[in-house]
Design a protein around this motif. Structure first.
Motif, PDB file in Angstrom:
ATOM      1  N   LYS A   1      62.649  30.594  33.934  1.00 43.58           N
ATOM      2  CA  LYS A   1      63.744  31.520  33.692  1.00 43.58           C
ATOM      3  C   LYS A   1      64.321  31.997  35.021  1.00 43.58           C
ATOM      4  O   LYS A   1      63.589  32.503  35.877  1.00 43.58           O
ATOM      5  N   VAL A   2      65.652  31.852  35.164  1.00 42.37           N
ATOM      6  CA  VAL A   2      66.346  32.223  36.394  1.00 42.37           C
ATOM      7  C   VAL A   2      67.413  33.267  36.065  1.00 42.37           C
ATOM      8  O   VAL A   2      68.200  33.082  35.134  1.00 42.37           O
ATOM      9  N   GLY A   3      67.456  34.334  36.853  1.00 41.74           N
ATOM     10  CA  GLY A   3      68.440  35.373  36.625  1.00 41.74           C
ATOM     11  C   GLY A   3      69.359  35.569  37.814  1.00 41.74           C
ATOM     12  O   GLY A   3      68.944  35.447  38.970  1.00 41.74           O
ATOM     13  N   PHE A   4      70.631  35.841  37.535  1.00 41.07           N
ATOM     14  CA  PHE A   4      71.620  36.221  38.541  1.00 41.07           C
ATOM     15  C   PHE A   4      72.154  37.600  38.181  1.00 41.07           C
ATOM     16  O   PHE A   4      72.506  37.856  37.029  1.00 41.07           O
ATOM     17  N   LEU A   5      72.215  38.478  39.168  1.00 41.46           N
ATOM     18  CA  LEU A   5      72.762  39.820  38.961  1.00 41.46           C
ATOM     19  C   LEU A   5      74.261  39.769  39.246  1.00 41.46           C
ATOM     20  O   LEU A   5      74.680  39.485  40.365  1.00 41.46           O
ATOM     21  N   VAL A   6      75.052  40.056  38.224  1.00 42.57           N
ATOM     22  CA  VAL A   6      76.502  39.929  38.326  1.00 42.57           C
ATOM     23  C   VAL A   6      77.132  41.315  38.329  1.00 42.57           C
ATOM     24  O   VAL A   6      76.890  42.125  37.433  1.00 42.57           O
ATOM     25  N   TRP A   7      77.937  41.576  39.368  1.00 43.03           N
ATOM     26  CA  TRP A   7      78.630  42.855  39.478  1.00 43.03           C
ATOM     27  C   TRP A   7      79.573  43.039  38.302  1.00 43.03           C
ATOM     28  O   TRP A   7      80.300  42.120  37.925  1.00 43.03           O
ATOM     29  N   GLY A   8      79.575  44.233  37.707  1.00 45.17           N
ATOM     30  CA  GLY A   8      80.482  44.491  36.592  1.00 45.17           C
ATOM     31  C   GLY A   8      80.079  43.702  35.362  1.00 45.17           C
ATOM     32  O   GLY A   8      78.922  43.651  34.977  1.00 45.17           O
ATOM     33  N   ASP A   9      81.036  43.092  34.735  1.00 47.50           N
ATOM     34  CA  ASP A   9      80.808  42.315  33.525  1.00 47.50           C
ATOM     35  C   ASP A   9      81.084  40.851  33.831  1.00 47.50           C
ATOM     36  O   ASP A   9      82.154  40.518  34.341  1.00 47.50           O
ATOM     37  N   PRO A  10      80.142  39.957  33.530  1.00 50.06           N
ATOM     38  CA  PRO A  10      80.336  38.536  33.873  1.00 50.06           C
ATOM     39  C   PRO A  10      81.557  37.889  33.233  1.00 50.06           C
ATOM     40  O   PRO A  10      81.965  36.798  33.647  1.00 50.06           O
ATOM     41  N   SER A  11      82.172  38.544  32.223  1.00 50.25           N
ATOM     42  CA  SER A  11      83.292  37.910  31.523  1.00 50.25           C
ATOM     43  C   SER A  11      84.650  38.262  32.112  1.00 50.25           C
ATOM     44  O   SER A  11      85.659  37.677  31.719  1.00 50.25           O
ATOM     45  N   LEU A  12      84.723  39.235  33.038  1.00 52.04           N
ATOM     46  CA  LEU A  12      86.015  39.800  33.427  1.00 52.04           C
ATOM     47  C   LEU A  12      86.325  39.493  34.891  1.00 52.04           C
ATOM     48  O   LEU A  12      85.726  40.072  35.797  1.00 52.04           O
ATOM     49  N   TYR A  13      87.280  38.591  35.123  1.00 53.02           N
ATOM     50  CA  TYR A  13      87.664  38.186  36.470  1.00 53.02           C
ATOM     51  C   TYR A  13      86.444  37.922  37.355  1.00 53.02           C
ATOM     52  O   TYR A  13      86.356  38.378  38.495  1.00 53.02           O
ATOM     53  N   ASP A  14      85.530  37.175  36.802  1.00 53.30           N
ATOM     54  CA  ASP A  14      84.330  36.775  37.522  1.00 53.30           C
ATOM     55  C   ASP A  14      84.078  35.313  37.181  1.00 53.30           C
ATOM     56  O   ASP A  14      84.237  34.898  36.037  1.00 53.30           O
ATOM     57  N   SER A  15      83.689  34.529  38.170  1.00 50.66           N
ATOM     58  CA  SER A  15      83.551  33.082  37.957  1.00 50.66           C
ATOM     59  C   SER A  15      82.116  32.633  37.814  1.00 50.66           C
ATOM     60  O   SER A  15      81.841  31.424  37.826  1.00 50.66           O
ATOM     61  N   THR A  16      81.180  33.575  37.661  1.00 47.58           N
ATOM     62  CA  THR A  16      79.780  33.183  37.576  1.00 47.58           C
ATOM     63  C   THR A  16      79.533  32.234  36.408  1.00 47.58           C
ATOM     64  O   THR A  16      78.785  31.257  36.536  1.00 47.58           O
ATOM     65  N   MET A  17      80.163  32.479  35.261  1.00 45.46           N
ATOM     66  CA  MET A  17      79.954  31.594  34.106  1.00 45.46           C
ATOM     67  C   MET A  17      80.550  30.214  34.365  1.00 45.46           C
ATOM     68  O   MET A  17      79.997  29.194  33.931  1.00 45.46           O
ATOM     69  N   ARG A  18      81.674  30.152  35.073  1.00 46.23           N
ATOM     70  CA  ARG A  18      82.267  28.849  35.397  1.00 46.23           C
ATOM     71  C   ARG A  18      81.365  28.069  36.353  1.00 46.23           C
ATOM     72  O   ARG A  18      81.235  26.850  36.240  1.00 46.23           O
ATOM     73  N   ILE A  19      80.768  28.776  37.295  1.00 47.29           N
ATOM     74  CA  ILE A  19      79.838  28.113  38.213  1.00 47.29           C
ATOM     75  C   ILE A  19      78.610  27.644  37.450  1.00 47.29           C
ATOM     76  O   ILE A  19      78.131  26.514  37.649  1.00 47.29           O
ATOM     77  N   ALA A  20      78.098  28.477  36.563  1.00 48.29           N
ATOM     78  CA  ALA A  20      76.920  28.107  35.779  1.00 48.29           C
ATOM     79  C   ALA A  20      77.178  26.862  34.941  1.00 48.29           C
ATOM     80  O   ALA A  20      76.294  25.999  34.782  1.00 48.29           O
ATOM     81  N   ASP A  21      78.386  26.731  34.403  1.00 46.92           N
ATOM     82  CA  ASP A  21      78.714  25.560  33.581  1.00 46.92           C
ATOM     83  C   ASP A  21      78.570  24.257  34.364  1.00 46.92           C
ATOM     84  O   ASP A  21      78.297  23.199  33.785  1.00 46.92           O
ATOM     85  N   ARG A  22      78.739  24.316  35.681  1.00 42.52           N
ATOM     86  CA  ARG A  22      78.612  23.114  36.497  1.00 42.52           C
ATOM     87  C   ARG A  22      77.175  22.586  36.543  1.00 42.52           C
ATOM     88  O   ARG A  22      76.954  21.438  36.901  1.00 42.52           O
TER      89      ARG A  22
END
Length: 250
Positions: free
Chosen positions: A106-127
């Motif tokens: 299990k790997v966790g990333f701490l995302v500032w604010g909400d990961p869905s709002l003007y944040d690309s963490t989910m797009r990076i994760a999809d890669r």
């Protein structure tokens, strides 16, 4: 199997963590923390403070990694961003495979604010989905919009009124969004509100929204425009970075 969890942590205030986020932090085998380089290393420090406060016992392994610098030489903005995200995904993969056993974990990333709002963490994760057997889950966090409106004690919308959430680049290039009573602007490094017709426009601006360093300014845009510009510049010089957001209403 690798279970990737993107954990929204609010705006850097440990009190913004939800109980769901606390449980998620404690459930990880590995937590990866990005370091954005000199002048912004306190962002990584804030993430570590959140982990120290929320994690019980020995907890997961915590690894810091350096984020690549986005290549600004390419004129195509979307191409610059895509290439940058590819590079970040590669660094994620290197750190995950170097610090988890072959059986996964299990790997966790701490995302500032909400990961869905003007944040690309989910797009990076999809890669990463093509690299191995991945699952991705998202823990929502308090957004900077919530911190902004709470800090000024104002509602987000007028009665039955529409709201547009946009970026500084869009506001600068295209002006006031058509049909919007209220405009929330994020990711604005150039104070794009100064390009608007300021007559009749009110602004509510927050730097470091929701954090102990929070700065709030508001009033008619024509009267407080320069004050916000000067305050923002000084705060960035003092801290080496700034996260700010504002709401416009006319």
């Amino acid at each position: 199997m690798i279970e990737l969890t993107l954990i929204g942590i609010g705006t850097g205030n440990p009190q913004h963590l939800t109980l769901q986020a606390v449980d998620a932090l404690n459930a990880q085998d590995l937590i990866l923390i990005p370091n954005k380089g000199a002048g912004k290393d306190d962002l990584a420090g804030l993430r570590r403070q959140i982990c120290d406060r929320a994690i019980r016992g020995a907890g997961p392994q915590i690894i810091e990694f350096d984020l690549p610098i986005r290549n600004e030489a390419t004129t195509d903005y979307r191409r610059r961003v895509d290439d940058w995200h590819d590079a970040i995904a590669e660094i994620w993969w290197q750190n995950i495979t170097a610090n988890l056993p072959d059986t996964g974990g299990k790997v966790g990333f701490l995302v500032w604010g909400d990961p869905s709002l003007y944040d690309s963490t989910m797009r990076i994760a999809d890669r990463l989905l093509t690299r191995a057997a991945f699952t991705i889950s998202v823990i929502p966090g308090i957004t900077s919009i919530q911190a902004l409106t709470a800090g000024h004690a104002i509602p987000l919308n007028e009665i039955n009124g529409p709201v547009v959430i946009t970026t500084g680049r869009q506001l600068r290039d295209h002006g006031w969004p058509e049909g919007a009573d209220t405009v929330v602007v994020m990711l604005d490094g150039t104070c794009s509100f100064q390009t608007l017709d300021q007559d009749g426009v009110q602004i509510w601006w927050s730097g470091f929204a929701g954090m102990p360093e929070e700065i709030t300014l508001s009033g008619p845009l024509s009267e407080v425009c320069q004050t916000i510009i000067d305050t923002r510049a000084q705060a960035r010089a003092d801290h080496g970075w700034i996260m700010d957001i504002y709401l416009l209403r006319r």
